[in-house]
Write a protein that holds these residues in place. Sequence first.
Motif, PDB file in Angstrom:
ATOM      1  N   ALA A  18       1.165 -58.740  32.649  1.00 59.14           N
ATOM      2  CA  ALA A  18       1.554 -58.113  31.380  1.00 59.14           C
ATOM      3  C   ALA A  18       1.827 -56.628  31.581  1.00 59.14           C
ATOM      4  O   ALA A  18       2.801 -56.090  31.042  1.00 59.14           O
ATOM      5  CB  ALA A  18       0.451 -58.318  30.337  1.00 59.14           C
TER       6      ALA A  18
ATOM      7  N   ASN B 288       5.243 -56.097  33.101  1.00 61.51           N
ATOM      8  CA  ASN B 288       6.312 -56.185  32.092  1.00 61.51           C
ATOM      9  C   ASN B 288       6.379 -54.908  31.264  1.00 61.51           C
ATOM     10  O   ASN B 288       7.460 -54.392  30.984  1.00 61.51           O
ATOM     11  CB  ASN B 288       6.063 -57.372  31.157  1.00 61.51           C
ATOM     12  CG  ASN B 288       6.457 -58.693  31.752  1.00 61.51           C
ATOM     13  OD1 ASN B 288       6.825 -58.786  32.909  1.00 61.51           O
ATOM     14  ND2 ASN B 288       6.374 -59.737  30.969  1.00 61.51           N
TER      15      ASN B 288
ATOM     16  N   THR C 172       5.657 -57.260  22.700  1.00 59.35           N
ATOM     17  CA  THR C 172       6.243 -58.528  23.130  1.00 59.35           C
ATOM     18  C   THR C 172       6.192 -58.668  24.644  1.00 59.35           C
ATOM     19  O   THR C 172       5.863 -59.741  25.173  1.00 59.35           O
ATOM     20  CB  THR C 172       7.700 -58.637  22.631  1.00 59.35           C
ATOM     21  OG1 THR C 172       7.692 -58.546  21.204  1.00 59.35           O
ATOM     22  CG2 THR C 172       8.355 -59.934  23.061  1.00 59.35           C
ATOM     23  N   ALA C 173       6.494 -57.597  25.360  1.00 61.43           N
ATOM     24  CA  ALA C 173       6.442 -57.627  26.830  1.00 61.43           C
ATOM     25  C   ALA C 173       5.034 -57.955  27.307  1.00 61.43           C
ATOM     26  O   ALA C 173       4.852 -58.749  28.241  1.00 61.43           O
ATOM     27  CB  ALA C 173       6.905 -56.289  27.403  1.00 61.43           C
TER      28      ALA C 173
ATOM     29  N   ASP D 265       4.169 -61.743  26.161  1.00 60.64           N
ATOM     30  CA  ASP D 265       4.963 -62.689  26.946  1.00 60.64           C
ATOM     31  C   ASP D 265       4.516 -62.722  28.401  1.00 60.64           C
ATOM     32  O   ASP D 265       4.368 -63.792  28.993  1.00 60.64           O
ATOM     33  CB  ASP D 265       6.455 -62.350  26.882  1.00 60.64           C
ATOM     34  CG  ASP D 265       7.089 -62.697  25.545  1.00 60.64           C
ATOM     35  OD1 ASP D 265       6.419 -63.339  24.702  1.00 60.64           O
ATOM     36  OD2 ASP D 265       8.263 -62.309  25.349  1.00 60.64           O
TER      37      ASP D 265
ATOM     38  N   GLN E  72       1.131 -64.576  28.590  1.00 59.91           N
ATOM     39  CA  GLN E  72       1.262 -66.015  28.363  1.00 59.91           C
ATOM     40  C   GLN E  72       1.990 -66.713  29.505  1.00 59.91           C
ATOM     41  O   GLN E  72       1.581 -67.803  29.933  1.00 59.91           O
ATOM     42  CB  GLN E  72       1.993 -66.275  27.040  1.00 59.91           C
ATOM     43  CG  GLN E  72       1.158 -65.930  25.830  1.00 59.91           C
ATOM     44  CD  GLN E  72       1.889 -66.164  24.525  1.00 59.91           C
ATOM     45  OE1 GLN E  72       3.120 -66.132  24.459  1.00 59.91           O
ATOM     46  NE2 GLN E  72       1.134 -66.399  23.473  1.00 59.91           N
ATOM     47  N   GLU E  73       3.041 -66.101  30.005  1.00 64.16           N
ATOM     48  CA  GLU E  73       3.782 -66.706  31.114  1.00 64.16           C
ATOM     49  C   GLU E  73       2.909 -66.835  32.357  1.00 64.16           C
ATOM     50  O   GLU E  73       2.933 -67.860  33.044  1.00 64.16           O
ATOM     51  CB  GLU E  73       5.034 -65.890  31.423  1.00 64.16           C
ATOM     52  CG  GLU E  73       6.110 -66.000  30.361  1.00 64.16           C
ATOM     53  CD  GLU E  73       7.239 -64.999  30.530  1.00 64.16           C
ATOM     54  OE1 GLU E  73       7.280 -64.276  31.556  1.00 64.16           O
ATOM     55  OE2 GLU E  73       8.087 -64.917  29.619  1.00 64.16           O
TER      56      GLU E  73
END
Length: 68
Positions: free
Chosen positions: A15, A18, A45-46, A49, A52-53
Amino acid sequence: MIDPDEREQAALRAALKNMAELMAEIGWTTRFADLAEAQALALTTAAVDGFQEAMMASAPRPDPEVPF
């Protein structure tokens, strides 16, 4: 999150990666309070996401040889 395990810590690092990529575009000297709403939402969001990814990518996979 209290006391993240190794998998969660790895996801947090993903995270951060990102978020760092986005901060490089925004500018590292920009204070959070000075971000436009769209920039703050993009950072959030970055982070979400990326976390979670990474968690999905590291999730244990069921053994295809074991029946349900």
